[in-house]
Design a protein around this motif. Structure first.
Motif, PDB file in Angstrom:
ATOM      1  N   ILE A  65      45.396  75.531  21.092  1.00 50.37           N
ATOM      2  CA  ILE A  65      45.829  74.240  21.404  1.00 50.37           C
ATOM      3  C   ILE A  65      45.991  74.310  23.010  1.00 50.37           C
ATOM      4  O   ILE A  65      46.486  75.157  23.626  1.00 50.37           O
ATOM      5  CB  ILE A  65      47.237  73.810  21.066  1.00 50.37           C
ATOM      6  CG1 ILE A  65      47.355  73.710  19.289  1.00 50.37           C
ATOM      7  CG2 ILE A  65      47.672  72.322  21.548  1.00 50.37           C
ATOM      8  CD1 ILE A  65      48.560  73.349  18.738  1.00 50.37           C
ATOM      9  N   GLN A  93      46.495  73.494  26.830  1.00 51.07           N
ATOM     10  CA  GLN A  93      47.772  73.148  27.637  1.00 51.07           C
ATOM     11  C   GLN A  93      47.632  71.830  28.109  1.00 51.07           C
ATOM     12  O   GLN A  93      48.768  71.401  28.417  1.00 51.07           O
ATOM     13  CB  GLN A  93      47.882  74.379  28.921  1.00 51.07           C
ATOM     14  CG  GLN A  93      48.163  75.770  28.508  1.00 51.07           C
ATOM     15  CD  GLN A  93      49.634  75.796  27.639  1.00 51.07           C
ATOM     16  OE1 GLN A  93      50.318  75.373  28.198  1.00 51.07           O
ATOM     17  NE2 GLN A  93      49.341  76.305  26.452  1.00 51.07           N
ATOM     18  N   TYR A 126      52.054  66.012  25.695  1.00 42.27           N
ATOM     19  CA  TYR A 126      53.178  65.627  24.676  1.00 42.27           C
ATOM     20  C   TYR A 126      54.305  65.804  25.243  1.00 42.27           C
ATOM     21  O   TYR A 126      55.361  64.895  25.223  1.00 42.27           O
ATOM     22  CB  TYR A 126      52.909  66.555  23.527  1.00 42.27           C
ATOM     23  CG  TYR A 126      53.802  66.334  22.313  1.00 42.27           C
ATOM     24  CD1 TYR A 126      53.796  65.160  21.642  1.00 42.27           C
ATOM     25  CD2 TYR A 126      54.560  67.351  21.841  1.00 42.27           C
ATOM     26  CE1 TYR A 126      54.615  64.903  20.946  1.00 42.27           C
ATOM     27  CE2 TYR A 126      55.503  66.920  20.992  1.00 42.27           C
ATOM     28  CZ  TYR A 126      55.501  65.815  20.384  1.00 42.27           C
ATOM     29  OH  TYR A 126      56.504  65.569  19.400  1.00 42.27           O
ATOM     30  N   ARG A 127      54.560  66.985  26.115  1.00 45.75           N
ATOM     31  CA  ARG A 127      56.014  67.300  26.703  1.00 45.75           C
ATOM     32  C   ARG A 127      56.408  66.079  27.576  1.00 45.75           C
ATOM     33  O   ARG A 127      57.569  65.446  27.428  1.00 45.75           O
ATOM     34  CB  ARG A 127      55.908  68.582  27.392  1.00 45.75           C
ATOM     35  CG  ARG A 127      57.420  68.813  28.035  1.00 45.75           C
ATOM     36  CD  ARG A 127      57.414  70.046  28.956  1.00 45.75           C
ATOM     37  NE  ARG A 127      57.018  71.053  28.170  1.00 45.75           N
ATOM     38  CZ  ARG A 127      55.914  71.897  28.133  1.00 45.75           C
ATOM     39  NH1 ARG A 127      55.118  71.767  29.150  1.00 45.75           N
ATOM     40  NH2 ARG A 127      55.699  73.147  27.595  1.00 45.75           N
ATOM     41  N   ILE A 142      53.715  74.193  18.896  1.00 44.53           N
ATOM     42  CA  ILE A 142      52.380  74.013  19.533  1.00 44.53           C
ATOM     43  C   ILE A 142      52.302  74.632  20.761  1.00 44.53           C
ATOM     44  O   ILE A 142      51.346  75.039  21.424  1.00 44.53           O
ATOM     45  CB  ILE A 142      51.656  72.499  19.825  1.00 44.53           C
ATOM     46  CG1 ILE A 142      52.548  71.466  20.695  1.00 44.53           C
ATOM     47  CG2 ILE A 142      51.712  71.927  18.499  1.00 44.53           C
ATOM     48  CD1 ILE A 142      51.839  70.433  21.315  1.00 44.53           C
ATOM     49  N   GLN A 143      53.390  74.790  21.461  1.00 43.97           N
ATOM     50  CA  GLN A 143      53.287  75.377  23.056  1.00 43.97           C
ATOM     51  C   GLN A 143      52.951  76.812  23.111  1.00 43.97           C
ATOM     52  O   GLN A 143      52.377  77.116  24.240  1.00 43.97           O
ATOM     53  CB  GLN A 143      54.601  74.936  23.736  1.00 43.97           C
ATOM     54  CG  GLN A 143      55.809  75.529  23.135  1.00 43.97           C
ATOM     55  CD  GLN A 143      57.194  75.159  23.708  1.00 43.97           C
ATOM     56  OE1 GLN A 143      57.101  74.366  24.776  1.00 43.97           O
ATOM     57  NE2 GLN A 143      58.356  75.464  23.222  1.00 43.97           N
ATOM     58  N   ASP A 144      53.005  77.624  21.918  1.00 45.68           N
ATOM     59  CA  ASP A 144      52.530  79.004  21.949  1.00 45.68           C
ATOM     60  C   ASP A 144      51.585  79.145  21.288  1.00 45.68           C
ATOM     61  O   ASP A 144      51.070  80.295  21.034  1.00 45.68           O
ATOM     62  CB  ASP A 144      53.820  79.890  21.520  1.00 45.68           C
ATOM     63  CG  ASP A 144      55.169  79.718  22.436  1.00 45.68           C
ATOM     64  OD1 ASP A 144      54.671  79.593  23.662  1.00 45.68           O
ATOM     65  OD2 ASP A 144      56.101  79.876  22.133  1.00 45.68           O
ATOM     66  N   ASN A 145      50.800  78.034  20.666  1.00 46.17           N
ATOM     67  CA  ASN A 145      49.399  78.251  19.873  1.00 46.17           C
ATOM     68  C   ASN A 145      48.582  78.514  20.768  1.00 46.17           C
ATOM     69  O   ASN A 145      48.169  77.496  21.582  1.00 46.17           O
ATOM     70  CB  ASN A 145      49.525  77.103  18.816  1.00 46.17           C
ATOM     71  CG  ASN A 145      48.343  77.224  17.789  1.00 46.17           C
ATOM     72  OD1 ASN A 145      47.253  77.886  18.292  1.00 46.17           O
ATOM     73  ND2 ASN A 145      48.645  76.793  16.812  1.00 46.17           N
ATOM     74  N   VAL A 205      49.527  70.108  25.350  1.00 47.74           N
ATOM     75  CA  VAL A 205      51.052  70.563  25.496  1.00 47.74           C
ATOM     76  C   VAL A 205      51.721  69.963  26.535  1.00 47.74           C
ATOM     77  O   VAL A 205      52.900  69.226  26.403  1.00 47.74           O
ATOM     78  CB  VAL A 205      51.151  72.030  25.623  1.00 47.74           C
ATOM     79  CG1 VAL A 205      52.608  72.464  25.746  1.00 47.74           C
ATOM     80  CG2 VAL A 205      50.527  72.970  24.331  1.00 47.74           C
ATOM     81  N   ARG A 206      50.975  69.587  27.772  1.00 45.69           N
ATOM     82  CA  ARG A 206      51.787  69.046  28.874  1.00 45.69           C
ATOM     83  C   ARG A 206      51.900  67.482  28.588  1.00 45.69           C
ATOM     84  O   ARG A 206      52.802  66.842  28.880  1.00 45.69           O
ATOM     85  CB  ARG A 206      51.087  69.335  30.175  1.00 45.69           C
ATOM     86  CG  ARG A 206      51.312  70.623  30.767  1.00 45.69           C
ATOM     87  CD  ARG A 206      50.458  70.756  32.072  1.00 45.69           C
ATOM     88  NE  ARG A 206      48.901  70.362  32.242  1.00 45.69           N
ATOM     89  CZ  ARG A 206      48.172  71.633  31.975  1.00 45.69           C
ATOM     90  NH1 ARG A 206      48.536  72.843  31.944  1.00 45.69           N
ATOM     91  NH2 ARG A 206      46.894  70.997  31.995  1.00 45.69           N
ATOM     92  N   LEU A 211      56.651  69.974  19.455  1.00 40.06           N
ATOM     93  CA  LEU A 211      56.370  70.846  20.644  1.00 40.06           C
ATOM     94  C   LEU A 211      56.651  72.300  20.655  1.00 40.06           C
ATOM     95  O   LEU A 211      55.818  73.123  21.065  1.00 40.06           O
ATOM     96  CB  LEU A 211      57.282  70.041  21.580  1.00 40.06           C
ATOM     97  CG  LEU A 211      57.339  70.916  23.092  1.00 40.06           C
ATOM     98  CD1 LEU A 211      56.094  70.589  23.633  1.00 40.06           C
ATOM     99  CD2 LEU A 211      58.436  70.227  23.867  1.00 40.06           C
ATOM    100  N   ASP A 212      57.855  73.036  19.855  1.00 38.38           N
ATOM    101  CA  ASP A 212      57.983  74.124  19.791  1.00 38.38           C
ATOM    102  C   ASP A 212      56.827  74.836  18.947  1.00 38.38           C
ATOM    103  O   ASP A 212      56.739  76.057  19.140  1.00 38.38           O
ATOM    104  CB  ASP A 212      59.385  74.469  18.938  1.00 38.38           C
ATOM    105  CG  ASP A 212      60.501  74.165  19.847  1.00 38.38           C
ATOM    106  OD1 ASP A 212      60.225  74.143  21.084  1.00 38.38           O
ATOM    107  OD2 ASP A 212      61.731  74.377  19.457  1.00 38.38           O
TER     108      ASP A 212
END
Length: 228
Positions: free
Chosen positions: A103, A105, A111-112, A97-100, A108-109, A94-95
């Motif tokens: 990828i 959003q 997966y979170r 990919i979330q600022d990549n 990211v959402r 998560l850490d």
């Protein structure tokens, strides 16, 4: 906490039917270098887990490890996972990919959300969100080419739309005789501490890519098939 991957467990010992890691190789939380740790713990007193300690082979400083025992109710087997206490460890993928920006959003959402429902012990929701993450993943990588296909078909199409050999090709370019990297390997160029750590980081990434990740996915597949 940071989990030690199976490929980084150098030696184990047998306690009854339980295979317990006794020597691991990982990045030291103290000196940040790759070191070997001999784990010390009284395994006879554990039920679900035990604290252990290991001293880094590089800086000689101790670090705390936790060995967790998980019981599989389906086949009555037990397995041990080992984790190192590392205050600087990330929260996993998560850490990363979330600022990549490459990828989506949506991925990211999803997966979170999968992580959150799993923490809540909602197994049905975990299954639903896992499917959503998989669908989001292949949709983003396959783009519009596989919209009407099943999840299985989309995964089959993935190698056609994503260059999975790219890391190896990059390494091939890196190891050309005229490259600074190759000259370092041949001791024609001196390297500093930062570069030395990057070399080890490269080895870790390559071993993960070629051995650890494929083996881990195959192991998970076999466990799922055994359980059902």
């Amino acid at each position: 906490m940071r989990e030690i991957t199976p490929g980084s467990i150098l030696a184990s010992t047998q306690y009854g039917y339980l295979k317990v890691p006794k020597k691991v190789r990982t990045q030291c939380p103290q000196c940040r270098k790759q070191g070997e740790f001999a784990l010390k713990a009284n395994f006879y007193q554990i039920k679900t887990g035990v604290f252990s300690e290991g001293t880094c082979s590089v800086c000689k400083k101790p670090s705390t490890f936790i060995l967790m025992i998980k019981e599989n109710p389906t086949n009555q087997t037990k397995e041990v996972t080992v984790h190192v206490y590392d205050p600087t460890a990330t929260n996993g993928p998560l850490d990363k990919i979330q600022d990549n920006k490459r990828i989506s959003q949506d991925l990211v959402r999803s997966y979170r959300s999968a992580l959150n429902v799993n923490q809540s012990n909602d197994h049905s929701a975990t299954a639903v969100m896992t499917k959503r993450v998989l669908e989001s993943l292949v949709k983003n990588l396959n783009a519009e080419k596989a919209k009407s296909q099943t999840l299985s078909e989309q995964f089959e199409q993935l190698p056609k739309n994503v260059d999975l050999s790219s890391p190896i090709q990059t390494l091939s370019q890196l190891t050309r005789p005229d490259s600074p990297f190759f000259q370092m390997l041949e001791l024609e160029k001196e390297i500093d501490d930062k570069t030395a750590e990057l070399l080890i980081e490269l080895l870790e990434a390559l071993i993960d890519y070629l051995y650890v990740v494929p083996e881990k996915i195959e192991t998970i597949k076999q466990k799922i098939e055994r359980n059902y």
